[in-house]
Design an enzyme around this catalytic site. Structure first.
Site, PDB file in Angstrom:
ATOM      1  N   ASP A 150      -3.288   8.370  -1.156  1.00 44.86           N
ATOM      2  CA  ASP A 150      -3.653   7.282  -0.245  1.00 44.86           C
ATOM      3  C   ASP A 150      -5.080   6.825  -0.542  1.00 44.86           C
ATOM      4  O   ASP A 150      -5.366   5.642  -0.708  1.00 44.86           O
ATOM      5  CB  ASP A 150      -3.528   7.808   1.199  1.00 44.86           C
ATOM      6  CG  ASP A 150      -3.995   6.816   2.248  1.00 44.86           C
ATOM      7  OD1 ASP A 150      -3.642   5.631   2.136  1.00 44.86           O
ATOM      8  OD2 ASP A 150      -4.703   7.246   3.183  1.00 44.86           O
TER       9      ASP A 150
ATOM     10  N   HIS B  38       0.822  -1.222   0.000  1.00 46.22           N
ATOM     11  CA  HIS B  38       0.000   0.000   0.000  1.00 46.22           C
ATOM     12  C   HIS B  38       0.856   1.272   0.000  1.00 46.22           C
ATOM     13  O   HIS B  38       0.723   2.101  -0.914  1.00 46.22           O
ATOM     14  CB  HIS B  38      -1.001  -0.044   1.155  1.00 46.22           C
ATOM     15  CG  HIS B  38      -1.696   1.253   1.414  1.00 46.22           C
ATOM     16  ND1 HIS B  38      -2.520   1.858   0.494  1.00 46.22           N
ATOM     17  CD2 HIS B  38      -1.668   2.089   2.482  1.00 46.22           C
ATOM     18  CE1 HIS B  38      -2.977   2.996   0.998  1.00 46.22           C
ATOM     19  NE2 HIS B  38      -2.461   3.156   2.202  1.00 46.22           N
TER      20      HIS B  38
ATOM     21  N   HIS C 290       3.531   6.967   5.419  1.00 45.86           N
ATOM     22  CA  HIS C 290       2.319   7.657   5.863  1.00 45.86           C
ATOM     23  C   HIS C 290       1.492   6.895   6.883  1.00 45.86           C
ATOM     24  O   HIS C 290       0.751   7.503   7.645  1.00 45.86           O
ATOM     25  CB  HIS C 290       1.452   8.092   4.667  1.00 45.86           C
ATOM     26  CG  HIS C 290       0.587   7.010   4.104  1.00 45.86           C
ATOM     27  ND1 HIS C 290       1.005   6.158   3.112  1.00 45.86           N
ATOM     28  CD2 HIS C 290      -0.682   6.625   4.410  1.00 45.86           C
ATOM     29  CE1 HIS C 290       0.043   5.312   2.818  1.00 45.86           C
ATOM     30  NE2 HIS C 290      -0.996   5.568   3.588  1.00 45.86           N
TER      31      HIS C 290
ATOM     32  N   GLU D 151       0.407   5.901  12.581  1.00 46.88           N
ATOM     33  CA  GLU D 151      -0.926   5.417  12.920  1.00 46.88           C
ATOM     34  C   GLU D 151      -0.945   3.917  13.219  1.00 46.88           C
ATOM     35  O   GLU D 151      -1.596   3.483  14.153  1.00 46.88           O
ATOM     36  CB  GLU D 151      -1.881   5.737  11.758  1.00 46.88           C
ATOM     37  CG  GLU D 151      -3.329   5.382  11.995  1.00 46.88           C
ATOM     38  CD  GLU D 151      -4.021   6.280  13.025  1.00 46.88           C
ATOM     39  OE1 GLU D 151      -3.363   7.227  13.511  1.00 46.88           O
ATOM     40  OE2 GLU D 151      -5.180   6.021  13.356  1.00 46.88           O
ATOM     41  N   ASP D 152      -0.221   3.138  12.443  1.00 47.91           N
ATOM     42  CA  ASP D 152      -0.408   1.683  12.501  1.00 47.91           C
ATOM     43  C   ASP D 152       0.761   0.881  13.062  1.00 47.91           C
ATOM     44  O   ASP D 152       0.669  -0.333  13.181  1.00 47.91           O
ATOM     45  CB  ASP D 152      -0.700   1.141  11.082  1.00 47.91           C
ATOM     46  CG  ASP D 152      -2.025   1.643  10.548  1.00 47.91           C
ATOM     47  OD1 ASP D 152      -2.862   2.055  11.362  1.00 47.91           O
ATOM     48  OD2 ASP D 152      -2.213   1.627   9.324  1.00 47.91           O
TER      49      ASP D 152
ATOM     50  N   ASP E  91     -23.030  14.795 -25.913  1.00 45.69           N
ATOM     51  CA  ASP E  91     -21.594  14.675 -26.201  1.00 45.69           C
ATOM     52  C   ASP E  91     -20.918  13.626 -25.330  1.00 45.69           C
ATOM     53  O   ASP E  91     -20.582  13.867 -24.183  1.00 45.69           O
ATOM     54  CB  ASP E  91     -20.906  16.031 -26.022  1.00 45.69           C
ATOM     55  CG  ASP E  91     -21.332  16.714 -24.742  1.00 45.69           C
ATOM     56  OD1 ASP E  91     -22.242  16.183 -24.066  1.00 45.69           O
ATOM     57  OD2 ASP E  91     -20.748  17.755 -24.393  1.00 45.69           O
TER      58      ASP E  91
HETATM   59 MN    MN Z   1      -2.860   4.565   3.909  1.00 44.38          MN
END
Ligand code: MN
Length: 732
Positions: free
Chosen positions: A143, A52, A76, A80-81, A263
């Protein structure tokens, strides 16, 4: 299943192709770091998590961002993870990269929970405001693009909610940033989950007509190519079917079947120069029949998001109308990648200061006058959001407040009943004091009680919004009449004394009637009540009736002799004492309630070493100890007029002060100074300058600060501006 090395190679290819200036050694370092941190994590499809961030970095490279942004993309999700920390990233990859990662993390934590239109706009603004660096948004969009591409592995509920969010937040953001290509992809991918039937209907139709469509596009392409080469214009021609969501939207808004749509096809002619654009236009109109009313010249008048092209709709011998967009390569780059295209430009001019960061936005601002463009720029330049803060209710509603707002402002923004019964406040689930400044993205909760005493007068000094202030005043007006009368009477009489008028004049009934008429109140108590709750100031009241009073004063001695003013004023009521001190922010040793004036020569602010001079008639004038005018303090003849003074420690009032800036008279200097002041939320009351010989200038600025730290911060920021040689205290 795709492998990590495939993704890695694909990212490297994108970097080589679109961002060749990127430092590959750093990219590799960040890749290995992130891979190690995410090593035990899997994506929903079972592949290693690192795929990812690699894919996001690839998108960021494709849009032509710089090394820091690509590192930010790779890292990134680390904060957070994983167990990775901000400090660790600063240490390994530098402050900028860490700020980018943290910025993306903060956006990730913003909860999306509503579909109300106004709320959406606020949410989009909040995103802008939270991303102090525009690259944060670009990484976040990349992301989201990759997550949207891989939505098929999520649960149906998540597919729908993420797609709604993409459609309402991310696609409009991409549009606003001018990134057409990404916007289209986000919209098409989201539509698939939001209206699967509608999406498939279009896809089935397009598939069934693919052969005819390709045949048609080839024919038109050949016609245009042949013509252009016969007249010696070098251009590239591409035909395409419009993207699915734009077809879908047209069907919905026009209530038509896809067959009836006008169109479906768009052709793009990309040439080298603007002159060629207009030449090509002539040839197109010569080759095909013009559909009236459809020609648009976005070259002479670019769209607010910087988009430039000529648009025309024509119809050929096949009887199928189609749109032709004509643009230069540079315009094409901007159309595809928007703001990021300008980033690329910035790379090439090799610039590292903040100075040029928003140069193009400024250029745009100068070139475009329409309000839509200004709105756009307003929403782009994130520090321009400094006048607003966006916070959430516990239920996820976004509330927009003036910057610097407190829980009190928030409470009154919800409802006056909430403000009036407030007994406490929580931010992000923690109890806070009422004077805390709210930050973007805070979740604010107001604790209320039926037995609450109501607002306190201090709140008027704490709150930032007029809305809150007015509602608090309303409450006092209604609920506290008796108290207001006492307070109002006290400050009115104090003001009379300041004007050398004895309050006993009010005992004259005839005069009283005149006075009340002049201020439009029925009774004296009504006037006191108004002054007490703050609807009218005592100064204004006295000013309005000064003539009557002076007139009467002549006839009715005993008026206080002027000499007693203004020192050792008659003791004001106890309630006033505190506010008196608070207003000046200065404690004069040995003298209570005296009039204090900050001198204009050296404009001291809290934190400066200060000394007071007893003037004749204007109270104590406060100077900085290093002010030339304070030198006479050492003169024995004057010594008794100098007094010790100190700063009241809890003053929140701003102080006016001045700086003089020696600088070059380069373009943009004023704007840069103004930008710094805006970004620091400081109010500038005076800005003037004069040009000297040799390209030099002196700019003087008067503005308000709370204390010396704030002032020093301003000085440092100004000193770092290119062309600034010195920043001095004081004024000319
Ligand atoms: Mn992400």
């Amino acid at each position: 299943m795709e492998s990590v090395s495939e993704h890695y190679n694909s990212m490297v290819q994108a970097i080589k192709r679109y961002a060749p200036y990127v430092d590959m050694a750093k990219v590799d370092q960040a890749f290995h770091y992130a891979e190690n941190k995410h090593k035990d994590q899997k994506r929903k499809d079972g592949s290693p998590y690192i795929i990812h961030p690699l894919a996001v970095a690839e998108i960021v490279a494709e849009i032509g961002l710089d090394t820091d942004a690509i590192l930010g993309a790779l890292l990134h999700d680390c904060i957070e993870d994983t167990d990775s920390t901000f400090d660790e990233i600063v240490h390994l990859f530098g402050q900028t990269v860490a700020d980018l990662v943290e910025g993306v993390t903060k956006l990730t934590r913003v909860q999306y929970s509503t579909t109300e239109e106004q709320q959406m706009e606020n949410l989009r603004k909040m995103f802008m405001a939270m991303s102090k660096d525009i690259r944060v948004i670009l990484i976040k969009i990349a992301d989201r693009l990759h997550n949207t591409r891989t939505l098929e592995y999520q649960t149906p509920e998540k597919q729908l909610s993420k797609s709604m969010e993409t459609m309402e937040i991310y696609a409009p953001l991409a549009h606003r940033l001018g990134m057409q290509k990404i916007k289209w992809e986000l919209e098409d991918l989201s539509l698939k989950y939001i209206d699967p039937d509608g999406y498939h209907e279009i896809m089935v139709y397009l598939a069934a007509h693919e052969k005819d469509a390709n045949q048609f596009m080839r024919t038109i392409q050949t016609k245009i190519t042949t013509r252009l080469s016969s007249v010696g214009i070098h251009g590239s021609i591409y035909g395409r079917i419009k993207h699915v969501y734009s077809i879908y939207r047209k069907m919905k808004t026009q209530g038509k079947h896809i067959d009836e749509l006008y169109d479906l096809y768009a052709f793009r002619v990309i040439v080298d120069t603007i002159t060629d654009c207009y030449n090509v236009l002539g040839h197109i109109h010569d080759l095909f029949n013009l559909v009236p009313g459809r020609f648009k010249d976005y070259i002479s008048t670019p769209k607010p998001n910087m988009y430039q092209s000529l648009h025309t709709t024509v119809i050929g011998s096949e009887g199928i109308p189609f749109e032709v967009q004509i643009r230069t390569w540079e315009m094409h780059q901007t159309a595809e990648y928007g703001i990021a295209a300008h980033w690329k430009y910035k790379q090439n001019v090799n610039n590292h200061g903040d100075e040029k960061e928003y140069e193009w936005i400024r250029r745009l601002l100068e070139n475009q006058q329409d309000t839509e463009a200004e709105d756009y720029i307003h929403s782009l330049k994130t520090d321009m959001f400094d006048d607003e803060v966006f916070v959430f209710t516990p239920k996820g509603k976004v509330i927009s407040l003036p910057a610097g707002s407190t829980p009190i402002d928030f409470a009154y923004a919800i409802h006056s009943a909430v403000g009036n019964s407030m007994v406490g406040a929580k931010i992000n689930n923690r109890i806070v004091s009422y004077d805390v400044t709210l930050k973007n993205g805070d979740i604010v909760e107001i604790l209320t009680s039926k037995t609450a005493k109501g607002p306190s007068r201090d709140w008027l000094n704490i709150c930032k919004s007029n809305q809150a202030r007015n509602k608090i005043k309303q409450w006092f007006k209604k609920e506290k009449r008796d108290e207001n009368i006492v307070r109002g009477k006290a400050s009115f009489e104090a003001e009379l004394r300041l004007n050398s008028i004895n309050p006993s004049v009010l005992q004259n009934d005839e005069l009283l009637a005149q006075i009340l008429k002049k201020v439009s109140f029925d009774t004296l108590d009504d006037m006191y009540a108004a002054i007490g709750y703050g609807g009218l100031t005592a100064v204004k009241a006295v000013n309005r009736i000064r003539e009557e009073l002076l007139h009467a004063g002549k006839a009715t001695p005993p008026v206080q002799p002027k000499e007693e003013i203004p020192f050792n004023l008659p003791a004001a009521p106890a309630a006033n004492k505190q506010s008196q001190r608070k207003n000046s922010g200065i404690i004069v040793e040995g003298i209570d309630n005296c009039m204090v004036k900050l001198s204009r020569c050296c404009t001291p602010v809290p934190g400066d070493d200060i000394i007071g001079f007893i003037t004749k008639g204007y109270g104590v004038s406060i100077h900085r100890k290093d002010c030339p005018n304070a030198a006479s303090a050492k003169d024995p003849a004057m010594a008794d007029r100098w007094v010790h003074v100190s700063w009241a420690d809890s003053s929140t009032e701003p102080f006016a002060t001045s700086l003089e800036i020696d600088c070059s008279d380069r373009d943009g200097m004023w704007l840069d100074i103004a930008t710094i002041m805006t970004s620091l939320h400081l109010k500038v009351t005076e800005l003037s300058g004069k040009d000297l010989e040799g390209g030099k200038a002196i700019i003087s600025m008067t503005f308000e600060v709370k204390n010396i730290e704030e002032l020093n911060n301003v000085r440092n920021r100004l000193r770092s501006l290119p062309g600034v040689t010195n920043v001095r205290r004081g004024r000319t």
